[in-house]
Enzyme design. Structure first.
Site: not given
Length: 423
Positions: A312, A323, A344, A349, A409
């Protein structure tokens, strides 16, 4: 027609993929640029960003939806919906699906197109018109262009699917949830084919300003290509991006019966919640660990079978660190044997589209035996010590099974496991 209540979960394969990113307006163009380690991050061009402290983004350029929408329809369709339509059509074309589905095929095909923000460009414009000119000047298309579910609805309207149709909204985990829930829809027999993914178009001054007010964004305005720095000690926040990713998922026998080319098999999906904090990950990335373990349980695979992780990795200090800890916990002593990459770093993102875009890159990694690099990783975080993060340039690797992570989030986590297809 396939039975609705299978005695065993049905196998699900990928037969089509579509994508728009800051690196290109289809899968092939984006993949070539990623393998080359190129960055699509630039100073924001779609509006004057001079009032912002964070003035960079990964924007989609040269969007063309004219093969799907006429000129009047384009004006009445939000940018995120246009992204979703274009990526869906690309995926359908690769899968060999017709221009419009009819009959039983239409009834047994559904759409889950997620978005984190929905039609925010339309909403920003409408709120501005309301403030400056009054409510009687608001467009009658404000609601259908602005609400998050209409992207999925518009795909069905345009291409004829009458099966399950809805939208996932879980911030940065959205695309992972969309693909995972579509996977479950087919496994349990509620559809034979699903279009699934995410679409996001949120590069607007109030949205970029809102993220920056949280201190979530990079302010490396003097070096846009070097701003997104997953796992690097110098990272100072994420770079907002836009785009879409859509896959065609099919029940295995259904795909075989129509002679479809199978790109990969989706074998595992896990979804969890941190129940911890509205923006920060749970300590040690424990929610991510549980999601991966649930995906492994469904797949029937062992952790030793995973060769690669598409991370991610947003380039935020706490998120990246959690992570990395999660990867260590998941893989234990062999954590250093698993290659890791962070897309990313090149496209920013893409929020609700990220999980779907990264799932497609994971499939490409398996198909092409090639891991794209994580760019801008010059001084790895201490938490990355001993882990094999692919940097600098792409690496040839025979990847049979890979894990794709997405976290949002609110503490929402997804894990998808893909396997190379072999007859």
């Amino acid at each position: 027609m396939t039975g609705y209540w299978p005695s065993q979960p049905r196998r699900v394969v990928v037969t089509g993929m579509g994508m728009l990113t800051a690196l290109g307006n289809d899968v092939a163009a984006t993949w070539r640029a990623m393998v080359a380690g190129q960055s699509g991050v630039t100073t924001i061009a779609s509006f004057d960003p001079s009032r912002l402290d964070a003035r960079i983004a990964g924007e989609v350029h040269d969007l063309d939806a004219s093969h799907i929408l006429d000129r009047k329809e384009v004006r009445r369709t939000d940018r995120y919906i246009q992204f979703g339509l274009v990526a869906s059509r690309q995926a359908m074309d690769q899968a060999g699906l017709p221009a419009r589905l009819e009959g039983d095929e239409a009834e047994r095909t559904g759409v889950i197109l997620g978005t984190g923000l929905g039609g925010v460009g339309t909403l920003v414009e409408g709120i501005s018109i309301n403030a400056l000119r009054g409510p009687d000047r608001i467009s009658p298309f404000l609601i259908p262009m602005g609400i998050p579910n209409v992207g999925a609805g518009q795909v069905a309207i345009s291409f004829g699917m009458t099966g399950p149709n809805f939208t996932t909204v879980s911030a940065c985990a959205t695309g992972g949830h969309a693909i995972g829930e579509a996977f479950e829809t087919i496994r349990r027999g509620d559809a034979d084919t699903m279009l699934a993914g995410g679409s996001e178009a949120g590069i607007y001054e109030p949205l970029v300003g809102g993220f920056d007010s949280m201190r979530a964004l990079s302010r490396r305005n003097d070096d846009p290509p070097g701003a997104s720095r997953p796992f690097d000690k110098g990272r100072d926040g994420f770079v907002p991006g836009e785009g879409a990713g859509v896959v065609v998922l099919e029940e295995l026998d259904h795909a075989r019966a129509r002679g479809a080319a199978i790109l990969a098999e989706l074998v595992g999906y896990g979804a969890t919640a941190d129940a911890s904090h509205i923006t920060l990950p749970a300590a040690g990335g424990i929610g991510a660990v549980k999601a991966a373990r649930r995906a492994l349980e469904k797949s029937g695979l062992a952790v030793e079978d995973i060769a690669h992780v598409n991370a991610h990795a947003t380039s935020t200090p706490e998120g990246d660190r959690a992570e990395l800890q999660a990867i260590r916990t998941i893989f234990g002593e062999r954590a250093g044997d698993v290659t890791i990459t962070a897309n990313k770093s090149m496209i920013g993102h893409t929020l609700g589209a990220a999980g779907a875009i990264e799932a497609i890159v994971t499939i490409q990694t398996i198909r092409e035996s090639c891991v794209p690099p994580t760019i801008n990783l010059e001084q790895p975080d201490d938490a990355a010590a001993g882990l094999d993060i692919v940097t600098g340039q792409a690496r040839s690797q025979d990847v049979e099974i890979a894990l794709s992570n997405s976290f949002g989030f609110g503490g929402q986590n997804t894990a998808l496991i893909f396997r190379r297809w072999l007859e």
